[in-house]
Motif scaffolding. Structure first.
Motif, PDB file in Angstrom:
ATOM      1  N   GLN A 148      15.738  15.782  27.335  1.00  0.00           N
ATOM      2  CA  GLN A 148      16.633  16.482  26.410  1.00  0.00           C
ATOM      3  C   GLN A 148      17.502  17.455  27.205  1.00  0.00           C
ATOM      4  OE1 GLN A 148      16.344  16.928  22.675  1.00  0.00           O
ATOM      5  NE2 GLN A 148      15.374  14.944  22.638  1.00  0.00           N
ATOM      6  N   PRO A 149      18.573  16.964  27.853  1.00  0.00           N
ATOM      7  CA  PRO A 149      19.384  17.889  28.644  1.00  0.00           C
ATOM      8  C   PRO A 149      20.075  18.916  27.752  1.00  0.00           C
ATOM      9  CG  PRO A 149      20.468  15.759  28.494  1.00  0.00           C
ATOM     10  CD  PRO A 149      19.106  15.612  27.854  1.00  0.00           C
ATOM     11  N   ALA A 150      20.155  20.114  28.266  1.00  0.00           N
ATOM     12  CA  ALA A 150      20.825  21.196  27.541  1.00  0.00           C
ATOM     13  C   ALA A 150      22.301  21.180  27.918  1.00  0.00           C
ATOM     14  CB  ALA A 150      20.179  22.532  27.894  1.00  0.00           C
ATOM     15  N   GLY A 151      23.015  20.179  27.430  1.00  0.00           N
ATOM     16  CA  GLY A 151      24.425  20.053  27.774  1.00  0.00           C
ATOM     17  C   GLY A 151      24.588  19.711  29.245  1.00  0.00           C
ATOM     18  N   LEU A 152      25.754  19.984  29.761  1.00  0.00           N
ATOM     19  CA  LEU A 152      26.021  19.684  31.170  1.00  0.00           C
ATOM     20  C   LEU A 152      25.198  20.557  32.105  1.00  0.00           C
ATOM     21  CD1 LEU A 152      29.888  19.150  31.119  1.00  0.00           C
ATOM     22  CD2 LEU A 152      28.098  17.423  31.177  1.00  0.00           C
ATOM     23  N   ASP A 153      24.787  21.727  31.636  1.00  0.00           N
ATOM     24  CA  ASP A 153      23.981  22.614  32.487  1.00  0.00           C
ATOM     25  C   ASP A 153      22.613  22.013  32.794  1.00  0.00           C
ATOM     26  OD1 ASP A 153      25.997  24.489  32.570  1.00  0.00           O
ATOM     27  OD2 ASP A 153      25.229  25.609  30.848  1.00  0.00           O
ATOM     28  N   GLY A 154      22.131  21.089  31.950  1.00  0.00           N
ATOM     29  CA  GLY A 154      20.819  20.496  32.160  1.00  0.00           C
ATOM     30  C   GLY A 154      20.831  19.308  33.103  1.00  0.00           C
ATOM     31  N   LEU A 155      22.018  18.874  33.554  1.00  0.00           N
ATOM     32  CA  LEU A 155      22.106  17.727  34.450  1.00  0.00           C
ATOM     33  C   LEU A 155      21.848  18.150  35.888  1.00  0.00           C
ATOM     34  CD1 LEU A 155      25.264  15.922  33.043  1.00  0.00           C
ATOM     35  CD2 LEU A 155      22.873  15.282  32.724  1.00  0.00           C
ATOM     36  N   PRO A 156      21.213  17.276  36.683  1.00  0.00           N
ATOM     37  CA  PRO A 156      20.975  17.618  38.093  1.00  0.00           C
ATOM     38  C   PRO A 156      22.288  17.663  38.867  1.00  0.00           C
ATOM     39  CG  PRO A 156      20.322  15.358  37.650  1.00  0.00           C
ATOM     40  CD  PRO A 156      20.705  15.969  36.325  1.00  0.00           C
ATOM     41  N   GLU A 157      22.300  18.446  39.932  1.00  0.00           N
ATOM     42  CA  GLU A 157      23.468  18.530  40.802  1.00  0.00           C
ATOM     43  C   GLU A 157      23.398  17.388  41.811  1.00  0.00           C
ATOM     44  OE1 GLU A 157      26.893  19.588  42.741  1.00  0.00           O
ATOM     45  OE2 GLU A 157      26.153  20.420  40.865  1.00  0.00           O
ATOM     46  N   GLY A 158      24.421  16.567  41.858  1.00  0.00           N
ATOM     47  CA  GLY A 158      24.494  15.485  42.828  1.00  0.00           C
ATOM     48  C   GLY A 158      23.700  14.255  42.431  1.00  0.00           C
ATOM     49  N   GLY A 159      23.900  13.196  43.206  1.00  0.00           N
ATOM     50  CA  GLY A 159      23.160  11.967  42.983  1.00  0.00           C
ATOM     51  C   GLY A 159      23.905  10.918  42.171  1.00  0.00           C
ATOM     52  N   PHE A 160      25.081  11.268  41.656  1.00  0.00           N
ATOM     53  CA  PHE A 160      25.830  10.325  40.830  1.00  0.00           C
ATOM     54  C   PHE A 160      26.892   9.561  41.621  1.00  0.00           C
ATOM     55  CE2 PHE A 160      24.282  13.613  37.996  1.00  0.00           C
ATOM     56  CZ  PHE A 160      23.719  12.868  36.974  1.00  0.00           C
ATOM     57  N   GLY A 161      27.352  10.130  42.733  1.00  0.00           N
ATOM     58  CA  GLY A 161      28.469   9.569  43.482  1.00  0.00           C
ATOM     59  C   GLY A 161      28.245   8.164  43.999  1.00  0.00           C
ATOM     60  N   TRP A 162      27.140   7.946  44.710  1.00  0.00           N
ATOM     61  CA  TRP A 162      26.905   6.611  45.265  1.00  0.00           C
ATOM     62  C   TRP A 162      26.616   5.596  44.176  1.00  0.00           C
ATOM     63  CZ3 TRP A 162      28.470   4.254  49.286  1.00  0.00           C
ATOM     64  CH2 TRP A 162      28.885   5.005  50.387  1.00  0.00           C
ATOM     65  N   HIS A 163      26.088   6.028  43.055  1.00  0.00           N
ATOM     66  CA  HIS A 163      25.917   5.102  41.932  1.00  0.00           C
ATOM     67  C   HIS A 163      27.287   4.619  41.457  1.00  0.00           C
ATOM     68  CE1 HIS A 163      24.270   3.219  38.380  1.00  0.00           C
ATOM     69  NE2 HIS A 163      25.186   3.844  37.673  1.00  0.00           N
ATOM     70  N   MET A 164      28.230   5.534  41.305  1.00  0.00           N
ATOM     71  CA  MET A 164      29.585   5.149  40.875  1.00  0.00           C
ATOM     72  C   MET A 164      30.264   4.268  41.911  1.00  0.00           C
ATOM     73  SD  MET A 164      31.278   8.329  38.813  1.00  0.00           S
ATOM     74  CE  MET A 164      31.246   9.449  40.193  1.00  0.00           C
ATOM     75  N   ILE A 165      30.135   4.635  43.182  1.00  0.00           N
ATOM     76  CA  ILE A 165      30.756   3.836  44.234  1.00  0.00           C
ATOM     77  C   ILE A 165      30.227   2.412  44.186  1.00  0.00           C
ATOM     78  CG2 ILE A 165      30.904   3.507  46.750  1.00  0.00           C
ATOM     79  CD1 ILE A 165      30.794   6.640  46.944  1.00  0.00           C
ATOM     80  N   ARG A 166      28.913   2.265  44.114  1.00  0.00           N
ATOM     81  CA  ARG A 166      28.314   0.927  44.095  1.00  0.00           C
ATOM     82  C   ARG A 166      28.652   0.158  42.815  1.00  0.00           C
ATOM     83  NH1 ARG A 166      25.062  -0.511  48.150  1.00  0.00           N
ATOM     84  NH2 ARG A 166      24.187   1.051  49.535  1.00  0.00           N
ATOM     85  N   ALA A 167      28.837   0.867  41.705  1.00  0.00           N
ATOM     86  CA  ALA A 167      29.187   0.199  40.447  1.00  0.00           C
ATOM     87  C   ALA A 167      30.625  -0.314  40.457  1.00  0.00           C
ATOM     88  CB  ALA A 167      28.977   1.159  39.273  1.00  0.00           C
ATOM     89  N   LEU A 168      31.518   0.379  41.149  1.00  0.00           N
ATOM     90  CA  LEU A 168      32.939   0.029  41.104  1.00  0.00           C
ATOM     91  C   LEU A 168      33.409  -0.791  42.302  1.00  0.00           C
ATOM     92  CD1 LEU A 168      34.344   3.460  39.868  1.00  0.00           C
ATOM     93  CD2 LEU A 168      34.162   1.333  38.543  1.00  0.00           C
ATOM     94  N   ALA A 169      32.750  -0.648  43.448  1.00  0.00           N
ATOM     95  CA  ALA A 169      33.204  -1.321  44.668  1.00  0.00           C
ATOM     96  C   ALA A 169      32.302  -2.512  45.001  1.00  0.00           C
ATOM     97  CB  ALA A 169      33.209  -0.333  45.832  1.00  0.00           C
ATOM     98  N   SER A 170      32.842  -3.416  45.789  1.00  0.00           N
ATOM     99  CA  SER A 170      32.059  -4.574  46.255  1.00  0.00           C
ATOM    100  C   SER A 170      32.241  -4.701  47.766  1.00  0.00           C
ATOM    101  CB  SER A 170      32.528  -5.851  45.549  1.00  0.00           C
ATOM    102  OG  SER A 170      33.885  -6.126  45.873  1.00  0.00           O
TER     103      SER A 170
END
Length: 153
Positions: free
Chosen positions: A108-130
């Motif tokens: 139950q994240p408390a809005g954006l403040d409850g999200l972890p810092e970092g860790g999303f970048g390489w997921h996006m890169i791998r999802a969009l690039a080949s």
């Protein structure tokens, strides 16, 4: 000179400073800089997202904010673009690309403040690039990847 491959190059080649403001300026200029490359809007947006993640990772982690140069090439393909990004910052841990797994999220994240810092970048890169490839060559990091319309949709 007619037929000179350098003069006929339709992509983007740049050396930029490993600085957050220079990265931002480069990303803002990107659409005009690759105007000769016919890209669909969703592919252009995906390219900006991936390059933002890659370039900012180099500034923050490769050079650790100490400065240096980043070489960037965006080359047109029949369908999409191929990018080559080279820097002389620290090598990737274990000489391998991050897996790109999403970080564990709170139930139950408390809005954006409850999200972890970092860790999303390489997921996006791998999802969009080949065709993502990393090599360490003569003290330089070389990252190659492609973006194609089917991945950006």
């Amino acid at each position: 000179m007619a037929g000179d491959p350098v003069q006929e190059f339709q992509g983007l080649r740049r050396v930029i400073a490993a600085d957050p403001f220079e990265v931002r300026r480069t990303l803002q200029e990107l659409p005009g800089a690759i105007a000769g490359v016919a890209l669909q809007e969703d592919l252009r947006v995906a390219l900006e997202i991936v390059l933002a993640e890659v370039l900012n990772n180099i500034v923050e982690h490769g050079y650790e904010g100490q400065g240096g140069d980043i070489e960037l090439s965006v080359l047109p393909l029949d369908r999409g673009v191929m990018c080559l990004v080279t820097d002389k910052g620290r090598p990737l841990p274990d000489g391998r690309l991050p897996e790109g797994r999403l970080p564990d999220l709170p139930a139950q994240p408390a809005g954006l403040d409850g999200l972890p810092e970092g860790g999303f970048g390489w997921h996006m890169i791998r999802a969009l690039a080949s065709d993502i490839r990393f090599d360490r060559v003569r003290g330089a990091n070389q990252l190659r990847f492609c973006l194609r319309p089917e991945a950006a949709a």
